[in-house]
Design a protein around this motif. Structure first.
Motif, short mmCIF file in Angstrom:
data_model
loop_
_atom_site.label_atom_id
_atom_site.label_comp_id
_atom_site.label_asym_id
_atom_site.label_seq_id
_atom_site.Cartn_x
_atom_site.Cartn_y
_atom_site.Cartn_z
N ASN A 151 7.69 -8.08 0.65
CA ASN A 151 8.21 -6.71 0.73
C ASN A 151 7.91 -6.03 2.07
OD1 ASN A 151 8.84 -3.84 -0.47
ND2 ASN A 151 6.75 -3.74 0.30
N THR A 174 10.72 6.91 0.88
CA THR A 174 9.41 6.29 1.11
C THR A 174 8.84 6.76 2.45
OG1 THR A 174 10.36 4.42 2.31
CG2 THR A 174 10.15 4.17 -0.09
N ARG A 206 -2.23 -4.86 5.42
CA ARG A 206 -2.90 -5.13 6.70
C ARG A 206 -4.10 -4.21 6.91
NH1 ARG A 206 1.63 -3.22 11.10
NH2 ARG A 206 2.38 -1.40 9.96
N ALA A 230 15.74 4.51 -0.78
CA ALA A 230 14.62 5.12 -1.52
C ALA A 230 13.78 5.99 -0.59
CB ALA A 230 13.76 4.02 -2.15
N LYS A 266 16.98 -8.57 8.55
CA LYS A 266 17.25 -8.46 7.11
C LYS A 266 18.43 -9.37 6.74
CE LYS A 266 14.03 -5.59 5.93
NZ LYS A 266 13.03 -5.90 4.91
N ASN A 269 0.81 -1.23 0.00
CA ASN A 269 0.00 0.00 0.00
C ASN A 269 0.84 1.27 0.00
OD1 ASN A 269 0.16 -1.16 2.89
ND2 ASN A 269 -0.11 1.03 3.22
N SER A 270 2.17 1.14 0.18
CA SER A 270 2.96 2.37 0.17
C SER A 270 4.38 2.08 -0.32
CB SER A 270 2.98 3.00 1.57
OG SER A 270 4.04 2.49 2.34
N ARG A 300 -6.32 1.32 3.08
CA ARG A 300 -5.07 1.84 2.50
C ARG A 300 -4.71 1.07 1.23
NH1 ARG A 300 -3.05 2.61 7.95
NH2 ARG A 300 -1.70 0.79 7.82
N ILE A 330 7.96 1.31 -1.65
CA ILE A 330 8.52 0.41 -2.67
C ILE A 330 7.50 -0.66 -3.07
CG2 ILE A 330 10.32 -1.34 -3.04
CD1 ILE A 330 12.16 0.42 -1.25
N ASP A 389 -1.88 -9.45 7.48
CA ASP A 389 -0.91 -8.90 8.44
C ASP A 389 0.17 -9.96 8.59
OD1 ASP A 389 0.62 -8.29 10.67
OD2 ASP A 389 -1.05 -7.33 11.71
N VAL A 390 1.34 -9.67 8.05
CA VAL A 390 2.40 -10.69 7.96
C VAL A 390 2.89 -11.12 9.35
CG1 VAL A 390 4.69 -11.14 7.01
CG2 VAL A 390 3.08 -9.76 5.72
N TYR A 427 16.15 -4.55 13.01
CA TYR A 427 15.82 -4.49 11.57
C TYR A 427 16.95 -5.13 10.76
CZ TYR A 427 15.09 -2.14 7.03
OH TYR A 427 14.93 -1.85 5.69
#
Ligand SMILES: NC(=O)c1ccc[n+]([C@@H]2O[C@H](COP(=O)([O-])OP(=O)(O)OC[C@H]3O[C@@H](n4cnc5c(N)ncnc54)[C@H](OP(=O)(O)O)[C@@H]3O)[C@@H](O)[C@H]2O)c1
Length: 322
Positions: free
Chosen positions: A130, A241, A76, A239, A210, A53-54, A80, A56, A103-104, A206
């Motif tokens: 993503n 975002t 989720r 990027a 990753k 929804n936003s 949106r 990337i 919702d992942v 994070y």
């Protein structure tokens, strides 16, 4: 790409900032190999993009829809997601896009999403993990898992497994994990994957998770090779975002004009999904090239550590370990 261009490309990669910004993208796009997806490369193919929804994710969804694909935006928040669909249709009037709630971080939501897809689709050609986030403080899901681990690793493992029948029914399905160059700073947190020890910092959580995405990609490739499913992890560079504005405001202020557009950040994911080239499974990509998994000696890990993490994550995701 000429040998000189390849050397310069590697230099951009190792010096980080020039390569990760729009400067690196602008230079590299002039040297792409001649395997740009055809304008209708995704026609007749279906893709699911999480966190679409936003930023990337929305740009990936728009890119794949622009190549003629059917694209499901897994979000989720349905409202949106519908807003993103409206914006994608405004840019690509023929776009075949729809929303599905997922919702992942929530295994029940992931399972419900996979069940709904099994009712709606005969096959799934592309799955793009993503969805991502960087929490300000340590947060646990209802199942007791640290949130970045749940969103970046456990949810994607579960969603992939539940979608295997649809992915296996496609002709050479591709699964893409959106990692981050931030992972280069972190070793594999195999002794404390839930980040229970030490001072919690969202940026480290994070980057650790990753790193896990990239480390697990070759094992996913091996595990699902019998079903003909290929796996690719990648990072998008830097990027501009909503996620960067909210989570890294200082970074955003400093790098602002040099940040890539969301579309530039999305480019490699769209290419991995849509190129007619046969790509090796289990690799880590950036700007359409395989990249090293380590810049620093201290981040190297042993194969049995990776296997241990695989077993931990499979179990934590509620999956069979083997
Ligand atoms: N932008 C960069 O420079 C950069 C660099 C490296 C890696 N990345 C990666 O690129 C991906 C996209 O990031 P972005 O920069 O585009 O950020 P963004 O604009 O914040 O997008 C993140 C997306 O993930 C969704 N999401 C978060 N938690 C979710 C959950 N539990 N279930 C489903 N969706 C969830 C968000 O949904 P809501 O809107 O509902 O929150 C949003 O749609 C992330 O994986 C990020 O780590 C970005």
């Amino acid at each position: 790409m000429t040998a000189a261009a390849a050397v310069f490309d590697t230099l951009l990669d190792r010096t980080i900032a020039p390569g990760y910004t729009r400067l690196g993208f602008g230079w590299r796009r002039r040297h792409w190999p001649a395997d740009d997806p055809r304008p209708d490369a995704m026609r007749g193919r279906t893709a699911l993009v999480t966190g679409a929804n936003s930023g990337i994710g929305k740009a990936i969804a728009a890119g794949l829809a622009g190549l003629g694909g059917t694209v499901l935006l897994a979000v989720r928040d349905r409202a949106r997601g519908e807003q993103a669909c409206t914006e994608i249709r405004a840019a690509h009037p023929a776009a075949d896009v729809a929303v599905i709630v997922c919702d992942v971080s929530d295994p029940q939501s992931v399972t419900a999403c996979a069940d709904e897809l099994a009712d709606r689709l005969a096959r799934l050609d592309v799955l793009i993990h993503n969805a991502g986030m960087l929490p300000p403080e340590r947060t646990e899901t209802a199942e007791g898992h640290e949130l970045t681990l749940a969103v970046h690793v456990l949810g994607p493992l579960l969603l992939t497994e539940r979608l295997v029948p649809l992915l296996g029914a496609a002709d050479a399905a591709r699964v893409i994990l959106m990692s981050s160059g931030g992972m280069y700073s972190q070793p594999l947190a195999v002794d404390d994957p839930e980040y229970r020890h030490g001072r919690y910092r969202g940026a480290i959580a994070y980057a650790r998770t990753k790193r896990m995405q990239v480390a697990l990609t070759p094992l996913l490739a091996e595990h699902y090779a019998p079903q003909g499913i290929a796996f690719h992890s990648m990072h998008p560079g830097w990027a501009d975002t909503p996620g960067v504005v909210t989570s890294l405001p200082l970074f955003h202020r400093i790098t602002g004009p040099l940040l890539r557009s969301p579309e530039e950040g999305a480019d490699t994911a769209v290419w991995l999904a849509a190129t007619a080239a046969t790509l090796p499974s289990g690799q880590f990509w950036h700007d359409r090239r395989v990249r090293p998994e380590h810049y620093l000696r201290r981040t190297h890990f042993r194969a049995d550590d990776r296997d241990r993490l695989w077993r931990f994550c499979r179990e934590a995701a509620g999956l069979d370990v083997d």
